[in-house]
Design a protein around this motif. Structure first.
Motif, PDB file in Angstrom:
ATOM      1  N   PRO A 144      33.206  37.908  56.002  1.00 26.97           N
ATOM      2  CA  PRO A 144      32.863  39.022  56.042  1.00 26.97           C
ATOM      3  C   PRO A 144      33.569  39.980  57.222  1.00 26.97           C
ATOM      4  N   GLU A 145      33.252  38.745  57.782  1.00 24.93           N
ATOM      5  CA  GLU A 145      34.216  39.810  59.951  1.00 24.93           C
ATOM      6  C   GLU A 145      35.408  40.507  58.994  1.00 24.93           C
ATOM      7  N   ARG A 146      36.122  40.110  58.166  1.00 25.54           N
ATOM      8  CA  ARG A 146      37.614  40.369  58.021  1.00 25.54           C
ATOM      9  C   ARG A 146      37.817  41.267  56.978  1.00 25.54           C
ATOM     10  N   SER A 161      35.592  36.710  50.093  1.00 26.13           N
ATOM     11  CA  SER A 161      35.276  37.537  51.125  1.00 26.13           C
ATOM     12  C   SER A 161      34.114  37.451  51.520  1.00 26.13           C
ATOM     13  N   LEU A 162      33.391  38.615  50.554  1.00 23.14           N
ATOM     14  CA  LEU A 162      31.976  38.574  51.188  1.00 23.14           C
ATOM     15  C   LEU A 162      30.982  37.272  51.981  1.00 23.14           C
ATOM     16  N   LEU A 163      31.720  36.170  51.268  1.00 21.36           N
ATOM     17  CA  LEU A 163      31.093  35.178  51.070  1.00 21.36           C
ATOM     18  C   LEU A 163      31.801  33.795  52.711  1.00 21.36           C
ATOM     19  N   LEU A 166      37.186  43.976  56.221  1.00 17.26           N
ATOM     20  CA  LEU A 166      37.970  45.363  56.508  1.00 17.26           C
ATOM     21  C   LEU A 166      39.699  45.407  56.147  1.00 17.26           C
ATOM     22  N   ALA A 167      39.958  43.819  57.058  1.00 15.94           N
ATOM     23  CA  ALA A 167      41.207  43.817  56.688  1.00 15.94           C
ATOM     24  C   ALA A 167      41.717  43.365  55.641  1.00 15.94           C
ATOM     25  N   TYR A 168      40.876  42.766  54.740  1.00 16.37           N
ATOM     26  CA  TYR A 168      41.092  42.404  53.506  1.00 16.37           C
ATOM     27  C   TYR A 168      40.725  43.616  51.913  1.00 16.37           C
ATOM     28  N   ASN A 169      40.264  44.124  52.755  1.00 15.96           N
ATOM     29  CA  ASN A 169      39.662  44.925  51.126  1.00 15.96           C
ATOM     30  C   ASN A 169      39.887  46.040  51.451  1.00 15.96           C
ATOM     31  N   ASN A 170      40.581  46.977  50.477  1.00 19.00           N
ATOM     32  CA  ASN A 170      41.392  48.599  50.131  1.00 19.00           C
ATOM     33  C   ASN A 170      40.249  49.466  50.609  1.00 19.00           C
ATOM     34  N   ALA A 187      23.631  37.321  51.001  1.00 20.86           N
ATOM     35  CA  ALA A 187      25.407  37.082  51.774  1.00 20.86           C
ATOM     36  C   ALA A 187      24.581  38.382  52.225  1.00 20.86           C
ATOM     37  N   ASP A 188      24.802  38.025  54.475  1.00 22.22           N
ATOM     38  CA  ASP A 188      24.929  38.567  55.104  1.00 22.22           C
ATOM     39  C   ASP A 188      25.691  39.826  55.625  1.00 22.22           C
ATOM     40  N   VAL A 189      25.980  40.938  55.224  1.00 20.28           N
ATOM     41  CA  VAL A 189      26.795  41.955  55.158  1.00 20.28           C
ATOM     42  C   VAL A 189      26.451  42.530  56.995  1.00 20.28           C
TER      43      VAL A 189
END
Length: 684
Positions: free
Chosen positions: A261-263, A256-258, A265-269, A317-319
């Motif tokens: 990354p813009e999603r 998801s990070l790679l 917040l939606a994917y992670n708890n 990665a650009d976070v």
């Protein structure tokens, strides 16, 4: 870290290794390797590990570890000096050791087991590594040294799909690991000063005077930055260490990070954090924000945090666009030890977490720690020097206490009262008790795995009442274990000592129906000559049994299987007359057990009937079956287990009850006559 602090730490480490080597009859490098494995496993750097030294032309290795999913292999090589104060490791020697270690791995890939003795632990190690290399994606080559080493600049290389990574753990790095992350140095983060703006937040209504809750959004680069500085200190109270990217959860986070990354917040708890105090400020828009957090700890979401850091460090990665939701619970400092573990327990949903993960503050360990500081053990030599058995509930407590002794005279006196050889840890405790409880195959799975199983059993069966009697008898089990190590070492078997020791103790306890006088061992701080002679005799058939597995199986893996214990348990060994004469009677031996909590009355008829049979009767059944050779080994073991459950006032399972009633009926049919008559057993 000061130079003086490092020098004192180095000297204490050497003394610890010297004492450990003497107590366990091992070489100094092996004792140091074992210490390093214990420290790094507890810190989450390793998945346990085994000491196994081997040196041949062009190769050298001191031990290894394979992750549970076999995707990561760790191999170690040790450099230890005890005859030089503050030694240094020249870069040329460091590189040579690493080359020899890498050559060993290369040989394992090329069928090296044909070149080593198939009856030695080295053969098992090579066999394990050959198998693991087929699935591994990473091999870490670790050098352990008590010297100061130069930084090894080796770029990780990938060969045939396996990444080879080089790591050096020298005295300075070990010192940082063992002296960081204490409650005495709370993490304070000033978001305004450090990152230019407060964290926007929403506070919840107050529901309890001991805590308050804030909801916020944390930028990914902020989390990565914090983890970069504080590392595992940030996760000190978390339920587990970061597990690299071997699990499906971590791989999903990385993906998801790679890719999106813009999603994130939606994917992670998100994460759950705690703090002892929060400074709220007004942001530029007039909204309330978190300006500063005091005593910051991430108690759930350590994998998320470390995965973001790893993606930045390893993948570039650009976070910038990554956002992470966070719940921050501000807890009163005096309630941290109570509330924080509960937050971890109830909030964790990413991976299955067992009770074993919440062990440090468990009442049993807290009580053992208190008693270990208060109860004096009688002098074993009669010189009047009573001592403590120092229980190290948390990593580094022994060193911390020693550091508080400011003068040479106080240091000497403290060491006399708290000898290094009488220091023991949570994993040691689990090993002593599991061996006594006849679970040698569990002990053989490694220190951390055995400890987790120990905590699960506590949660399932209930905690014992940890009073002074319990403490003394636990120390007696420790003395039994340590003395068995000494006696087994004297045999010169050549390998598998750890397995031989735990299986020998389990067999001894089983054969004597737990009638060994633990109180007597405590009073003398030693074993009787009859007990020593019995152990020395018994360990020989035990060694032959476990080192000759069926179908030429891997010995180390065979010892982890329940069948290995069933086979040892069935050995035709009779308790020597001299030992039999000093054993407790069955009734007295039962009093050595600890009272455990009451449980609800069973409703199943078979369970109720089995639970109604007195514990003494079950133990008598197991003892009679052992003496007469009646019943199957598993039936004797079940009878013993049912006796233990009855003592704990824990109902058996329905299956255990049915089988227990059947074996008891069979024993009665064959002539068994218990002291308390058994009547009205239902049909099984």
């Amino acid at each position: 870290m000061t130079e003086i602090g490092l020098r004192d730490f180095s000297r204490d480490l050497v003394q610890d290794v010297l004492a450990t080597a003497e107590a366990t009859d091992t070489t100094l490098p092996d004792a140091f390797t074992q210490r390093m494995i214990e420290h790094l496993t507890e810190a989450g750097e390793l998945d346990d590990g085994l000491v196994c030294y081997h040196r041949a032309r062009g190769v050298e290795v001191s031990g290894y570890a394979v992750s549970d999913d076999e995707t990561r292999i760790d191999v170690f090589v040790t450099h230890f000096r005890h005859d030089v104060d503050n030694p240094t490791l020249p870069l040329s020697e460091l590189e040579t050791l690493m080359k020899r270690l890498r050559a060993f791995i290369d040989k394992c890939r090329d069928g090296y087991r044909t070149d080593v003795d198939d009856a030695s632990p080295v053969f098992d190690m090579v066999q394990d590594l050959e198998r693991a290399l087929k699935a591994a994606t990473t091999v870490r080559l670790l050098l352990f040294t008590n010297a100061t080493a130069r930084v090894l600049k080796v770029t990780p290389a990938t060969v045939d799909g396996i990444e080879y990574v080089y790591r050096v753990w020298d005295i300075a790095r070990l010192h940082r690991l063992l002296t960081s992350g204490t409650f005495h140095e709370p993490i304070v983060v000033d978001f305004v000063d450090r990152f230019g703006a407060p964290l926007p937040c929403l506070s919840t209504p107050a529901t309890d005077r001991d805590y308050s809750v804030l909801l916020t959004i944390v930028p990914g680069n902020v989390l990565a930055n914090l983890y970069d500085e504080y590392g595992t200190r940030l996760l000190e109270l978390n339920v587990r260490s970061f597990l690299q990217t071997k699990g499906a959860v971590n791989r999903g986070i990385r993906e998801s990070l790679l890719k999106t990354p813009e999603r994130f917040l939606a994917y992670n708890n998100g994460i759950s954090a705690t703090a002892s105090h929060v400074d709220l400020v007004r942001g530029a828009d007039g909204a309330t924000g978190i300006g500063k957090l005091h005593g910051l700890q991430i108690v759930n979401g350590g994998q998320t945090t470390a995965s973001i850091h790893s993606a930045v460090q390893k993948d570039g990665a650009d976070v910038t666009d990554v956002l992470v939701q966070a719940k921050v619970t501000v807890v009163s400092p005096d309630r941290l030890n109570e509330i924080v573990p509960a937050i971890s327990r109830y909030s964790n949903t990413q991976n299955k977490v067992t009770t074993a993960d919440f062990s440090s503050n468990d009442a049993l360990h807290v009580d053992m720690e208190k008693l270990s500081r208060a109860v004096w053990a009688p002098s074993a030599t009669g010189d009047g020097q009573d001592t403590h058995w120092f229980y190290e509930r948390a990593r580094g407590q022994y060193a911390d206490e020693l550091a508080r002794q400011r003068t040479p005279a106080r240091i000497k006196a403290w060491k006399l009262s708290n000898p290094t050889k009488q220091k023991f840890t949570k994993t040691d405790l689990a090993k002593y008790i599991a061996s006594w409880d006849q679970l040698p195959h569990i002990v053989s799975r490694g220190a951390e795995k055995n400890f987790r199983e120990f905590m699960i059993r506590l949660a399932t069966n209930g905690r014992p009442a940890v009073d002074e009697t319990y403490f003394r008898r636990t120390i007696a089990k420790a003395i039994l274990f340590k003395e068995t190590e000494r006696l087994v070492s004297a045999k010169g078997f050549g390998g598998y000592r750890a397995n031989i020791v735990t299986f020998t103790i389990a067999m001894l306890v089983n054969a004597t129906s737990q009638r060994i006088d633990l109180d007597g061992i405590w009073r003398t701080q030693s074993l009787t000559p009859a007990l020593e002679a019995a152990i020395s005799q018994l360990c020989e058939p035990v060694q032959r049994s476990i080192t000759n597995p069926p179908r030429a199986a891997n010995i180390g893996e065979w010892c982890k299987r329940p069948e290995s214990w069933t086979r040892v348990e069935a050995l035709p060994w009779t308790v020597p007359t001299a030992l039999a004469a000093e054993l407790l009677d069955l009734r007295a031996s039962r009093r050595q057990g600890a009272a455990l909590p009451e449980t609800a009355a069973p409703t199943d008829p078979a369970v109720a009937a089995a639970a109604a049979v007195p514990a003494q009767t079950w133990f008598e059944t197991a003892h009679w079956a052992k003496e007469t050779g009646s019943l199957q080994p598993w039936q004797r073991g079940l009878a013993f287990s049912l006796g233990q459950r009855c003592e704990r006032k824990t109902a058996p399972t329905q299956k255990q009850a049915v089988q227990g009633i059947a074996l008891l009926k069979e024993a009665l049919r064959l002539g068994f006559r218990p002291a308390i008559p058994v009547e009205n057993l239902p049909d099984a």
